[in-house]
Design an enzyme around this catalytic site. Sequence first.
Site: not given
Ligand code: IPM
Ligand code: MG
Length: 373
Positions: A196, A229, A253, A257
């Site tokens: 960013k 973003d 992180d 996801d």
């Molecule tokens: C990940 C998880 C971890 C993170 C948590 C469990 C601390 O979300 O490995 O992505 O935020 O890194």
């Molecule tokens: Mg995570």
Amino acid sequence: MATGSNKSVLVLPGDGIGPEVMGEVLRVAEWFADRRAVRLDVTEDLVGGCCYDAHGVAVQDKTMLKATQVDAVLFGAVGGPKWDAAPREQRPEAGLLRLRKDLDLFANLRPAIVLDALVDASTLKAEVVRGLDLLILRELTAGVYFGTPRGRADLPDGTRRVIDTQSYTEEEIVRVVRVGFELARKRKNRLHSAEKSNVMETGVFWREIAGRIARDEFPDVEFHHILADNCAMQLVRNPKQFDVIVTDNLFGDILSDEAAMMTGSLGMLPSASLGPVDPKTGKRNALYEPVHGSAPDIAGQGKANPLAMLLSFAMMLRYSFDLPEDANLVDRAAQDVLNDGFRTGDIMQPGMTPISTAEMGTKLIAALDRLNG
Ligand code: IPM
Ligand code: MG
């Protein structure tokens, strides 16, 4: 084509579905010992909430020491509502963060691959995700996860204030960006660096350094800066424009996801966390874990998908033990099981056969037997 000498592995199943999915890995490891002479010296230990219950800490010092001595760590998952009230330094997640930090596991590889059999399990349109193969490289030992100062303070007017600190040294950026370029060279030769820089000092610095490394060291790699973003938006708009994305701890992180969900389920995504190579011994610390969490809502019911954990085991064979053929066997066995229509609940689709965690392990071992001839 396997190793003669034993490799040492520290197994940390953790909480929730961690022990269930790790159980399938141990069965598969036995298959590799019997059929491929891949012999692992396995030590098991506690981490996370279960360790807090037993010893009052999220991870014990002796476990940390062991983690630095073994060839690789296999990690399940930690956490759950049961430990919501535990002190922050001893919350289950603190055990994982300490492992990452103390082992200096700065390079976190999170591949997101859409298998043909699972194209329709994705919430995105089939044509958007078919054939997708991207890799998120997340910086894992710095940034806002570890920056200081952090914490709460009482203000003179009686209200409160809270601080987290995003901090990166030049070297912390340099080393992970270099790994990004090196990985890109072995793939489709394209790297995006996400930050960013329009808002954050760390973003400006990150962008400068990534740009410099691109020019000076990797002029042969196609390189793009992208705002984090916009990267999130482009990931759902047209994910196939990406090959490798390198980014900081927090953005990594979140983006991982998002990328994971393209593949249909978090239950499919493995990861590898690697430390620097020791110039004297050639050894590097390494930890392998599924991207999914401990899923306390389905724990202990045989519903969890063990494939992310099994694919993490495959990454261990590939990156720590240099056994690409054995790693490929696991990858191909997982694809065969899915092609045969077997599904855990998270990737269930009409017309497919629902199976349990342990049945998935059994099917995978049967597929390994077939592939191994
Ligand atoms: C990940 C998880 C971890 C993170 C948590 C469990 C601390 O979300 O490995 O992505 O935020 O890194
Ligand atoms: Mg995570």
